[in-house]
Design a protein around this motif. Structure first.
Motif, mmCIF file in Angstrom:
data_model
loop_
_atom_site.group_PDB
_atom_site.id
_atom_site.type_symbol
_atom_site.label_atom_id
_atom_site.label_comp_id
_atom_site.label_asym_id
_atom_site.label_seq_id
_atom_site.Cartn_x
_atom_site.Cartn_y
_atom_site.Cartn_z
ATOM 1 N N UNK A 178 37.996 -54.933 28.307
ATOM 2 C CA UNK A 178 37.321 -55.770 29.290
ATOM 3 C C UNK A 178 38.006 -57.123 29.391
ATOM 4 N N UNK A 179 38.447 -57.642 28.254
ATOM 5 C CA UNK A 179 39.189 -58.910 28.267
ATOM 6 C C UNK A 179 40.648 -58.587 28.556
ATOM 7 N N UNK A 180 41.020 -58.693 29.803
ATOM 8 C CA UNK A 180 42.357 -58.314 30.235
ATOM 9 C C UNK A 180 43.287 -59.524 30.192
ATOM 10 N N UNK A 181 44.483 -59.249 29.754
ATOM 11 C CA UNK A 181 45.460 -60.316 29.656
ATOM 12 C C UNK A 181 46.854 -59.812 29.960
ATOM 13 N N UNK A 182 47.805 -60.704 30.001
ATOM 14 C CA UNK A 182 49.191 -60.310 30.309
ATOM 15 C C UNK A 182 49.868 -59.677 29.100
ATOM 16 N N UNK A 183 49.555 -58.402 28.850
ATOM 17 C CA UNK A 183 50.105 -57.730 27.689
ATOM 18 C C UNK A 183 51.372 -56.956 28.048
ATOM 19 N N UNK A 184 51.916 -56.283 27.031
ATOM 20 C CA UNK A 184 53.181 -55.561 27.217
ATOM 21 C C UNK A 184 53.026 -54.413 28.203
ATOM 22 N N UNK A 185 51.871 -53.753 28.189
ATOM 23 C CA UNK A 185 51.680 -52.627 29.104
ATOM 24 C C UNK A 185 51.702 -53.103 30.553
ATOM 25 N N UNK A 186 51.058 -54.229 30.831
ATOM 26 C CA UNK A 186 51.041 -54.746 32.191
ATOM 27 C C UNK A 186 52.439 -55.201 32.609
ATOM 28 N N UNK A 187 53.168 -55.775 31.678
ATOM 29 C CA UNK A 187 54.538 -56.188 31.992
ATOM 30 C C UNK A 187 55.403 -54.973 32.324
ATOM 31 N N UNK A 188 55.224 -53.886 31.578
ATOM 32 C CA UNK A 188 55.968 -52.671 31.879
ATOM 33 C C UNK A 188 55.617 -52.116 33.238
ATOM 34 N N UNK A 189 54.325 -52.166 33.593
ATOM 35 C CA UNK A 189 53.904 -51.688 34.914
ATOM 36 C C UNK A 189 54.557 -52.518 36.016
ATOM 37 N N UNK A 190 54.596 -53.840 35.821
ATOM 38 C CA UNK A 190 55.188 -54.711 36.831
ATOM 39 C C UNK A 190 56.682 -54.450 36.983
ATOM 40 N N UNK A 191 57.378 -54.249 35.865
ATOM 41 C CA UNK A 191 58.816 -54.009 35.944
ATOM 42 C C UNK A 191 59.092 -52.664 36.626
ATOM 43 N N UNK A 192 58.315 -51.630 36.305
ATOM 44 C CA UNK A 192 58.490 -50.343 36.985
ATOM 45 C C UNK A 192 58.241 -50.483 38.478
ATOM 46 N N UNK A 193 57.224 -51.237 38.831
ATOM 47 C CA UNK A 193 56.930 -51.465 40.247
ATOM 48 C C UNK A 193 58.080 -52.199 40.917
ATOM 49 N N UNK A 194 58.645 -53.182 40.227
ATOM 50 C CA UNK A 194 59.760 -53.949 40.800
ATOM 51 C C UNK A 194 60.994 -53.074 40.992
#
Length: 980
Positions: free
Chosen positions: A741-757
């Motif tokens: 529930x407490x969402x933050x800029x973690x490694x998984x989100x960074x990986x998702x962003x890089x894949x999207x890019x």
């Protein structure tokens, strides 16, 4: 006749003894004589206790009881002065002045501290009025040898006092001082003929000392001092106030000694008021000697061995030395419970509110609700928590965690259908707030989620949408009055829900007090002046709610009490437990004064910091004189070893040094404490006869009959190899871990962003790379981060980190483009097998077309797998190559796979892949995959954590498998699920 100075010793019930003495002196008078007595006490609790003691013998008229700090009711009608400004309004006015100071001197403190500094300044100004300090004394202070801080502080104090003097508004402290002046003038002109008594005060404040002197001059005026030490030698007594200095103000008897010296009296000239004998006279002598002033502790050597009946003095003392605060609370609760079993009244006395709450929680195991005199801090009550939670959300984007907490609050939607609200709130939390990265939910995101559902909207949906709009519209900066009004409207709308009644918010005692705080803040808000930030409003509200306490309506047990230290004067019990006897707790550290240091306060004639230590010491000395006493402390907190209270240290040191009798008494005290600790510890020790003591085994379930593992992704195969139990839980039991529930800029989100890019960049440049490829790649990442990471600071950090690898990535990409074209991006595929029936799925990041062959690439933002890991576990690329060769991807005909590579775009650019890639390798991969699936289909157990990557490796299902009760080295226990 009632007249003169009297006292009561340690170890008597002061309230009951006073009541008996008063009844005895009025025994030959008519009943209405009691009603003509004017009695002034130090606290409202003392007043209630004396009323109860007077009524113990039957129906009676009561004296006119008031407080020494509120003398206005004693003045004739119309003569009582009225303050021209409320204390909160004065504090806010001073906040405005302090804020200007901090703007001019930003090195003093952050601007957010203005309200707190104004509170300490208001306390100082009130003390100056109470002590009748001349403001000119500030001008006479010599601070040339002090630091620049104190020079600046003194300059500001002169400005503040001049400002208030020019304003001329009568403050609350000024009104009390004026009321005292008018009362003393009235008594000098027309002395009251009825008795006037001051009881229970130690005369620690100048106005109280003036009042006592005036009462003693009345025809029927009397003062009764509590807890006078009659065991202290006269020489030591005189030393408390000897010399021209401030004296031994941290000693428990200093206030009495100073008052007697001021009146020109000795203790021998102060008679007893009542006839009650001390509970344990020998203990009074022991503690009196132990608490001698530090310069006079050499008397221990001479007087210590002369103490008589040391064993009798210590027979009723239990010394509890707990290993932790939790163990201390458990032992205290056990002692209180045992006292009830014996039909005795018991009380815990402590200034430590955390300890008192822990003890109350421990008592709850027996259904015992203690009578806590302090009640609960208002900010910890139900309406107080809702006010603070919503105040923290104002003036900033709504956060998912804060929204979920507010929606689950017991008062939210209390005016509507609460059960439906809770069900809908859980649905929003699971399906919207946790389902994808949504750290800042908005009305637009909520509406989009609603549009994707099959069910129509209802009133609850409209209400939550309105609440999201209202929360998002709360101003970041506004006048304080607007903050208070907007916040109140928001909270009432939350409580009202889909109904029309916000009454539950303000209906109980805590709600009424919270409403009174908001009303007072709204009334005083104009004094703050200029607009303030929402976070400053949050701090102000938190400070105001924290300063209030509420006693909620309930039926506590009448024989189990939790008292503050001050109540040791007013009340007594069969068993008294003094808890939290560690330094910095009892006594607590004096409140630091940011405006005047100790020498400056001494020069101005103000109260010194050690005054509070002396008052606490007097409370301790009175409480420790009861018939049965526990002295309790925790030896260690969660962070470090504790230091015992100085008074406890002195008692132990004295007993240990006066000879064998003292050593034996000390050992017996400790043994009694150890017995209670052991008894409490048994409550937390599992009983083998009632509780299963065996640890859970390492689970290894088998597939139930008729259930198959028929589908798995290429990444899931690695999980099946490393942690088969996780696959069983996810694929067979259909248990998926909730996203945080407490969402933050973690490694998984960074990986998702890089894949999207990389997907955006690849689709935008399907052929040879353009010259501005680096710019296009940077823009693609910016767009991906804008869509997935709503944290500007981390977006900049990730862009900077990506920029370090851009040049190497573009150079390597140019080589790849020279050999083929990325025609397939984020392409899904399925490969079905007949024996055993199984489907392998994949989502390939990128497949390049090289004519008669293809190349497969997978982006990684973390650590690349080693060759050993790829050989045994990380077979993702080999599986994807196998799927291509067997035509598992739509629109991609069966082809040879020429290359498979992992591309690292983390902190640096790197590539890796299997050591070899040919038809034999793919054939072997296919055989091993089917063997693995077949093995589990034929009954192989799904062992938990079969081959973890590292000892610190954590699975999302470790809590389900109860890892920790078993270790990775334990043998697995096969479980036949669903089979007879």
């Amino acid at each position: 006749m009632i007249r003169g100075l009297h006292a009561e010793p340690m170890g008597v019930d002061f309230s009951r003894t006073f009541a008996e003495g008063l009844r005895a002196r009025l025994a030959r008078t008519p009943p209405e004589a009691m009603a003509r007595v004017i009695l002034l006490v130090n606290t409202s609790r003392m007043a209630r206790r004396i009323e109860a003691a007077l009524a113990e013998t039957g129906a009676t008229l009561l004296p006119r009881i008031g407080l020494v700090s509120d003398l206005a009711p004693l003045l004739p009608p119309g003569d009582a002065p009225v303050a021209g400004i409320a204390p909160l309004a004065l504090r806010l006015r001073l906040t405005r002045l302090v804020a200007r100071l901090l703007e001019a001197r930003p090195d003093l403190s952050p601007p957010s501290a203005a309200f707190d500094l104004a509170g300490s300044l208001a306390t100082l100004l009130a003390e100056m009025e109470e002590e009748a300090m001349d403001a000119e004394a500030l001008s006479r202070l010599d601070v040339a040898d002090l630091s620049i801080h104190w020079q600046r502080s003194l300059d500001f104090l002169r400005i503040a006092t001049d400002w208030l003097a020019a304003d001329g508004t009568l403050t609350s402290a000024g009104a009390q001082a004026l009321a005292l002046d008018r009362l003393l003038t009235l008594w000098a002109e027309v002395p009251p003929s009825d008795p006037v008594i001051v009881a229970g005060s130690t005369a620690s404040r100048a106005p109280t000392r003036r009042l006592m002197r005036a009462v003693l001059d009345l025809p029927q005026g009397a003062v009764i001092l509590p807890g006078l030490d009659d065991a202290m030698p006269d020489e030591a007594w005189a030393g408390l106030t000897a010399g021209d200095g401030p004296g031994q103000q941290d000693h428990p008897q200093y206030r009495h000694a100073a008052l007697l010296a001021d009146l020109g009296l000795t203790r021998a000239q102060v008679p007893r008021w009542g006839r009650a004998a001390p509970a344990v006279a020998a203990r009074n002598r022991l503690i009196s000697l132990a608490l001698r002033p530090a310069p006079a502790t050499d008397a221990w050597l001479e007087e210590g061995p002369l103490l008589n009946d040391v064993a009798g003095a210590c027979a009723g003392i239990t010394l509890l030395r707990a290993p932790s605060p939790g163990a201390e609370a458990a032992a205290i609760a056990t002692g209180l419970r045992a006292a009830l079993e014996q039909g005795r009244r018991a009380a815990l006395i402590t200034p430590d509110r955390v300890l008192s709450r822990q003890v109350a929680a421990q008592l709850d195991r027996w259904g015992i609700l203690p009578d806590d005199s302090a009640g609960r801090p208002l900010h910890q009550s139900t309406p107080g928590r809702l006010l603070l939670q919503t105040a923290a959300m104002r003036g900033r984007p709504v956060e998912a965690e804060a929204l979920a907490i507010v929606l689950k609050h017991p008062l939210t939607h209390a005016g509507g259908d609460r059960a439906t609200h809770l069900a809908r709130a859980r649905e929003v939390e699971v399906a919207l707030l946790r389902s994808k990265p949504l750290p800042f939910p908005t009305r637009a995101a909520f509406d989009a989620w609603l549009d994707g559902r099959d069910t129509p909207r209802d009133g609850w949906d409209d209400w939550l949408g309105q609440m999201l709009d209202a929360m998002g519209a709360q101003p970041a900066t506004a006048p304080l009055a607007d903050h208070a009004a907007g916040h109140r409207a928001l909270v009432e709308a939350l409580v009202r829900g889909c109904g029309s009644d916000a009454g539950p918010l303000w209906s109980d005692e805590a709600g009424r007090k919270a409403r009174a705080v908001l009303d007072a803040l709204a009334d005083a808000a104009p004094e703050r002046g200029e607009p303030v930030e929402a976070r400053d409003y949050d701090r102000i509200l938190h400070a105001l709610l924290s300063a209030e306490e509420v006693r909620e309506t309930y039926s506590p047990h009448p024989d189990v009490m939790i008292w503050g230290a001050l109540e040791a004067r007013a009340r007594n019990a069969d068993l008294v437990i003094l808890g939290g006897l560690t330094d910095d707790v009892w006594p607590g550290q004096p409140t630091p004064d940011p405006w005047l240091n100790r020498p400056m306060r001494t020069a101005c004639g103000l109260r010194l910091p050690e005054r509070s230590v002396g008052l606490s010491a007097h409370d301790f000395q009175q409480a420790a004189a009861g018939p049965e006493v526990w002295l309790s402390r925790a030896m260690r907190t969660a962070e470090a070893d504790t230091v015992p209270s100085r008074w406890l240290n002195r008692i132990e040191g004295l007993l240990a040094g006066i000879g064998p009798e003292g050593e034996a008494a000390l050992a017996a005290m400790r043994a009694r404490g150890d017995r209670w600790l052991a008894l409490a510890d048994r409550l937390h020790t599992p009983d083998p006869a009632r509780h299963a003591a065996a640890r859970a085994p390492r689970p290894a379930p088998r597939l139930p009959a008729g259930v198959t593992l028929d589908r798995l992704s290429v990444t899931g195969v690695e999980t099946l190899i490393r942690d088969p139990y996780a696959i069983y839980a996810r694929q067979i039991l259909r248990l998926s871990p909730l996203d945080p529930l407490r969402q933050g800029p973690d490694a998984r989100l960074r990986g998702t962003a890089v894949h999207d890019a990389m997907e955006r960049f690849t689709r935008a440049t399907p052929d040879a790379l353009p010259e501005d490829a680096a710019r296009l790649l940077h823009e693609a990442l910016e767009q991906a981060l804008d869509a997935t990471a709503p944290w500007p600071g981390h977006r900049r950090l990730w862009l900077g980190r990506f920029a370090r690898v851009t040049a190497d990535l573009v150079a390597a990409e140019a080589v790849r483009r020279a050999r083929g074209r990325p025609l397939h991006v984020e392409r899904k595929g399925e490969l079905r097998f007949a024996d055993p029936p199984f489907t392998l799925t994949a989502r390939a990041d990128r497949i390049d077309d090289r004519g008669t062959a293809v190349a497969i690439y997978d982006y990684k933002t973390g650590t690349l797998p080693s060759h050993k890991q790829q050989e045994h576990f990380a077979k993702q690329l080999l599986f994807e190559a196998l799927m291509v060769t067997e035509g598992a991807f739509p629109d991609i005909p069966q082809r040879e796979v020429e290359e498979v590579r992992y591309l690292s775009v983390g902190s640096g650019y790197a590539e890796t892949g299997p050591k070899s890639l040919d038809a034999d390798v793919l054939a072997e991969t296919r055989v091993r995959l089917l063997d693995l699936i077949r093995r589990y289909a034929t009954g192989a157990p799904f062992i938990a954590r079969l081959a973890p990557d590292m000892m610190t490796w954590a699975s999302s299902y470790d809590h389900l498998s109860r890892h920790g009760e078993w270790a990775d080295t334990d043998a697995a226990v096969a479980l036949s699920v669903g089979n007879p």
